[in-house]
Design a protein around this motif. Structure first.
Motif, PDB file in Angstrom:
ATOM      1  N   GLY A 108      13.778  17.138  17.892  1.00 29.99           N
ATOM      2  CA  GLY A 108      14.354  17.515  16.603  1.00 29.99           C
ATOM      3  C   GLY A 108      14.489  19.021  16.446  1.00 29.99           C
ATOM      4  O   GLY A 108      15.509  19.524  15.952  1.00 29.99           O
ATOM      5  N   LEU A 109      13.475  19.762  16.895  1.00 26.17           N
ATOM      6  CA  LEU A 109      13.523  21.225  16.819  1.00 26.17           C
ATOM      7  C   LEU A 109      14.656  21.775  17.676  1.00 26.17           C
ATOM      8  O   LEU A 109      15.413  22.650  17.237  1.00 26.17           O
ATOM      9  CB  LEU A 109      12.187  21.801  17.273  1.00 26.17           C
ATOM     10  CG  LEU A 109      12.108  23.331  17.383  1.00 26.17           C
ATOM     11  CD1 LEU A 109      12.279  23.971  16.009  1.00 26.17           C
ATOM     12  CD2 LEU A 109      10.783  23.755  18.011  1.00 26.17           C
ATOM     13  N   SER A 110      14.798  21.269  18.891  1.00 25.44           N
ATOM     14  CA  SER A 110      15.841  21.754  19.787  1.00 25.44           C
ATOM     15  C   SER A 110      17.226  21.498  19.214  1.00 25.44           C
ATOM     16  O   SER A 110      18.120  22.353  19.298  1.00 25.44           O
ATOM     17  CB  SER A 110      15.721  21.074  21.164  1.00 25.44           C
ATOM     18  OG  SER A 110      14.477  21.355  21.757  1.00 25.44           O
ATOM     19  N   PHE A 111      17.423  20.334  18.604  1.00 22.46           N
ATOM     20  CA  PHE A 111      18.723  20.012  18.014  1.00 22.46           C
ATOM     21  C   PHE A 111      19.026  20.926  16.831  1.00 22.46           C
ATOM     22  O   PHE A 111      20.163  21.388  16.658  1.00 22.46           O
ATOM     23  CB  PHE A 111      18.749  18.548  17.570  1.00 22.46           C
ATOM     24  CG  PHE A 111      20.080  18.099  17.044  1.00 22.46           C
ATOM     25  CD1 PHE A 111      21.156  17.916  17.905  1.00 22.46           C
ATOM     26  CD2 PHE A 111      20.265  17.869  15.689  1.00 22.46           C
ATOM     27  CE1 PHE A 111      22.397  17.511  17.424  1.00 22.46           C
ATOM     28  CE2 PHE A 111      21.491  17.467  15.195  1.00 22.46           C
ATOM     29  CZ  PHE A 111      22.570  17.282  16.063  1.00 22.46           C
ATOM     30  N   ALA A 112      18.017  21.215  16.015  1.00 22.34           N
ATOM     31  CA  ALA A 112      18.215  22.109  14.873  1.00 22.34           C
ATOM     32  C   ALA A 112      18.594  23.514  15.325  1.00 22.34           C
ATOM     33  O   ALA A 112      19.492  24.157  14.746  1.00 22.34           O
ATOM     34  CB  ALA A 112      16.943  22.152  14.016  1.00 22.34           C
ATOM     35  N   ILE A 113      17.945  24.018  16.372  1.00 19.71           N
ATOM     36  CA  ILE A 113      18.264  25.352  16.894  1.00 19.71           C
ATOM     37  C   ILE A 113      19.650  25.356  17.525  1.00 19.71           C
ATOM     38  O   ILE A 113      20.393  26.347  17.430  1.00 19.71           O
ATOM     39  CB  ILE A 113      17.203  25.811  17.901  1.00 19.71           C
ATOM     40  CG1 ILE A 113      15.825  25.871  17.232  1.00 19.71           C
ATOM     41  CG2 ILE A 113      17.543  27.196  18.464  1.00 19.71           C
ATOM     42  CD1 ILE A 113      14.685  26.105  18.196  1.00 19.71           C
ATOM     43  N   LEU A 114      20.033  24.239  18.146  1.00 19.05           N
ATOM     44  CA  LEU A 114      21.385  24.111  18.702  1.00 19.05           C
ATOM     45  C   LEU A 114      22.433  24.277  17.609  1.00 19.05           C
ATOM     46  O   LEU A 114      23.409  25.024  17.778  1.00 19.05           O
ATOM     47  CB  LEU A 114      21.528  22.749  19.374  1.00 19.05           C
ATOM     48  CG  LEU A 114      22.946  22.268  19.707  1.00 19.05           C
ATOM     49  CD1 LEU A 114      23.632  23.227  20.659  1.00 19.05           C
ATOM     50  CD2 LEU A 114      22.922  20.854  20.273  1.00 19.05           C
TER      51      LEU A 114
ATOM     52  N   VAL B 216      19.642  37.080  15.950  1.00 26.03           N
ATOM     53  CA  VAL B 216      18.477  37.469  16.749  1.00 26.03           C
ATOM     54  C   VAL B 216      17.351  36.456  16.560  1.00 26.03           C
ATOM     55  O   VAL B 216      16.699  36.031  17.528  1.00 26.03           O
ATOM     56  CB  VAL B 216      18.006  38.881  16.369  1.00 26.03           C
ATOM     57  CG1 VAL B 216      16.684  39.218  17.054  1.00 26.03           C
ATOM     58  CG2 VAL B 216      19.060  39.917  16.744  1.00 26.03           C
ATOM     59  N   LEU B 217      17.118  36.049  15.318  1.00 25.48           N
ATOM     60  CA  LEU B 217      16.068  35.072  15.040  1.00 25.48           C
ATOM     61  C   LEU B 217      16.363  33.736  15.713  1.00 25.48           C
ATOM     62  O   LEU B 217      15.450  33.059  16.210  1.00 25.48           O
ATOM     63  CB  LEU B 217      15.930  34.874  13.530  1.00 25.48           C
ATOM     64  CG  LEU B 217      14.870  33.870  13.063  1.00 25.48           C
ATOM     65  CD1 LEU B 217      13.485  34.289  13.539  1.00 25.48           C
ATOM     66  CD2 LEU B 217      14.902  33.720  11.543  1.00 25.48           C
ATOM     67  N   THR B 218      17.646  33.359  15.768  1.00 24.61           N
ATOM     68  CA  THR B 218      18.025  32.102  16.412  1.00 24.61           C
ATOM     69  C   THR B 218      17.693  32.131  17.901  1.00 24.61           C
ATOM     70  O   THR B 218      17.182  31.149  18.458  1.00 24.61           O
ATOM     71  CB  THR B 218      19.527  31.838  16.225  1.00 24.61           C
ATOM     72  OG1 THR B 218      19.822  31.742  14.821  1.00 24.61           O
ATOM     73  CG2 THR B 218      19.945  30.540  16.903  1.00 24.61           C
TER      74      THR B 218
ATOM     75  N   LEU C 178      22.238  24.657  26.987  1.00 22.64           N
ATOM     76  CA  LEU C 178      20.842  24.549  27.410  1.00 22.64           C
ATOM     77  C   LEU C 178      19.985  23.883  26.332  1.00 22.64           C
ATOM     78  O   LEU C 178      19.097  23.077  26.629  1.00 22.64           O
ATOM     79  CB  LEU C 178      20.289  25.932  27.749  1.00 22.64           C
ATOM     80  CG  LEU C 178      20.883  26.593  28.994  1.00 22.64           C
ATOM     81  CD1 LEU C 178      20.420  28.045  29.102  1.00 22.64           C
ATOM     82  CD2 LEU C 178      20.490  25.825  30.248  1.00 22.64           C
ATOM     83  N   LEU C 179      20.255  24.201  25.075  1.00 23.78           N
ATOM     84  CA  LEU C 179      19.514  23.581  23.973  1.00 23.78           C
ATOM     85  C   LEU C 179      19.824  22.086  23.875  1.00 23.78           C
ATOM     86  O   LEU C 179      18.946  21.274  23.562  1.00 23.78           O
ATOM     87  CB  LEU C 179      19.838  24.285  22.658  1.00 23.78           C
ATOM     88  CG  LEU C 179      19.212  25.672  22.491  1.00 23.78           C
ATOM     89  CD1 LEU C 179      19.876  26.427  21.351  1.00 23.78           C
ATOM     90  CD2 LEU C 179      17.704  25.550  22.231  1.00 23.78           C
ATOM     91  N   ALA C 180      21.081  21.720  24.159  1.00 24.16           N
ATOM     92  CA  ALA C 180      21.452  20.300  24.145  1.00 24.16           C
ATOM     93  C   ALA C 180      20.708  19.542  25.242  1.00 24.16           C
ATOM     94  O   ALA C 180      20.216  18.420  25.023  1.00 24.16           O
ATOM     95  CB  ALA C 180      22.965  20.158  24.321  1.00 24.16           C
TER      96      ALA C 180
END
Length: 400
Positions: free
Chosen positions: A182-188, A22-24, A91-93
């Motif tokens: 960087g944030l988007s890649f980490a969440i991916l 959920v947090l992700t 989508l995150l990628a």
């Protein structure tokens, strides 16, 4: 006893993974909203380096809004029953790639092309985030999961945009986009590691969309959403020039002022959540009057750093209360077709952002930022028309 302890540990582990998932999703929403609004605090720097006008700089917010509007409906229709975990990762990628392109942009057209990709990710993610949250947790935990997931929206206003503005002030606007990449890649990576397989249970269909477009209560909510969001973002997109030119604040303080704006927005969101459940109409009327008055008075009273800061905080509180109130209206108008109604709401919301910023971009370049605030204040008052004409708003939503 050992088996009981092992079973307990396994249950606790499953619960932890559930809430981590959920947090992700919430962090995904956070990154999307941050990406959409990031240029708000960077427009002066972007315009200066890429040699475009302030009004043209507003296109960095307009273009993602247009694309997101159509993606919020078109993407769910196109992907059908594709595993939502795979869709979210994709989508995150794309978001990470778009941020890299933005950071490397050598001219304004390249920057705008990257913002087109951002719009696709925003619309697609908005369309699936709510349904993902519902499926990650058991029924009794759904309200808490939804609060966490969509808390990413408020968190983006509180942390994302101000942090991006501060980073831009310290290391340049390109550094802000590198940070977002960087944030988007980490969440991916987190999504691929922690999210379970999520096949689409009930994809959005054209037939359901057509049915809801004949729902008068929903249509009234759509009209109110369009007017309020267009007016707000038409003004908010140029909040940095407003603070610089009208209030005389320093460029280095804008990020911190937007942080205060976001914090007051979270408070407004919390207060409106309670009020809107009792009376959407009265709550929205108060929001419209408060927000409209703030914009109208800004050129007259916000002419010092102190008064400009005070009015900005009031602005943050008033608008922070708006999205949850509008969402309550939409869901109460179509309680049995929530996903379809939400798709229509997302389409309207994002398209209104684009229309508002595009229109006011022309006003800024020809008439200045003061006129923008007055025009958007007048548009806000029009929201009172659908509020007064929608009978559903006279009911207590919690009992409807």
């Amino acid at each position: 006893m050992s088996l009981t302890k092992a079973a307990l540990r396994e249950k606790e582990g499953a619960t932890f993974r559930m809430w981590l998932s959920v947090l992700t999703v919430s962090l995904g929403i956070f990154s999307m909203i941050t990406a959409e609004q990031l240029p708000v605090g960077l427009i002066p720097a972007i315009s200066s380096e890429l040699n475009v006008s302030i009004g043209s700089g507003g296109l960095t917010v307009t273009i993602p809004g247009v694309i997101a509007a159509f993606a919020s409906i078109g993407l769910p229709l196109a992907v059908g029953r594709l595993d939502r975990r795979i869709l979210m990762a994709g989508l995150l990628a794309v978001m990470a790639a778009a941020s890299v392109i933005s950071a490397l942009a050598t001219n304004f057209p390249v920057l705008l092309a990257s913002r087109l990709l951002v719009g696709i990710t925003i619309g697609g993610f908005w369309a699936i985030a709510g349904s993902i949250a519902v499926r990650l947790v058991p029924g009794p935990s759904v309200p808490r999961a939804m609060t966490i997931v969509f808390g990413g929206v408020s968190a983006a206003a509180v942390l994302g945009v101000p942090a991006g503005t501060i980073i831009g002030d310290l290391v340049g606007w390109r550094g802000a986009f590198w940070s977002l990449a960087g944030l988007s890649f980490a969440i991916l990576l987190a999504a691929l590691l922690v999210l379970p397989k999520l096949e689409a249970a009930q994809p959005v269909e054209v037939k359901a969309l057509r049915a809801q477009l004949r729902n008068p209560a929903l249509l009234s909510g759509v009209v109110a959403t369009a007017l309020l969001v267009a007016a707000h973002y038409g003004a908010y997109t140029f909040v940095s020039p407003v603070l610089l030119e009208v209030s005389g604040v320093t460029a280095g303080s804008i990020g911190w002022l937007l942080l205060g704006y976001g914090i007051l927005g979270m408070i407004g969101n919390a207060v409106a959540g309670v009020w809107a459940a009792k009376s959407v109409g009265r709550t929205l009327a108060c929001i419209v009057i408060g927000l409209g008055a703030t914009l109208a008075l800004f050129p007259l009273l916000g002419v010092t750093p102190l008064t400009g800061t005070i009015l900005l905080l009031v602005w943050g509180f008033a608008y922070g209360a708006a999205p949850i109130t509008l969402q309550t209206w939409v869901l109460s108008a179509a309680p049995e077709s929530a996903e379809t109604a939400t798709a229509i709401y997302c389409f309207t919301f994002n398209l209104a952002i684009s229309v508002g910023t595009l229109a006011t971009s022309q006003i800024v370049d020809t008439m200045g930022v003061n006129r923008v605030l007055w025009v958007d204040s007048a548009i806000l008052l029009l929201v009172l028309l659908p509020v007064c004409r929608a009978p559903i708003l006279n009911r207590n939503i919690g009992n409807s």
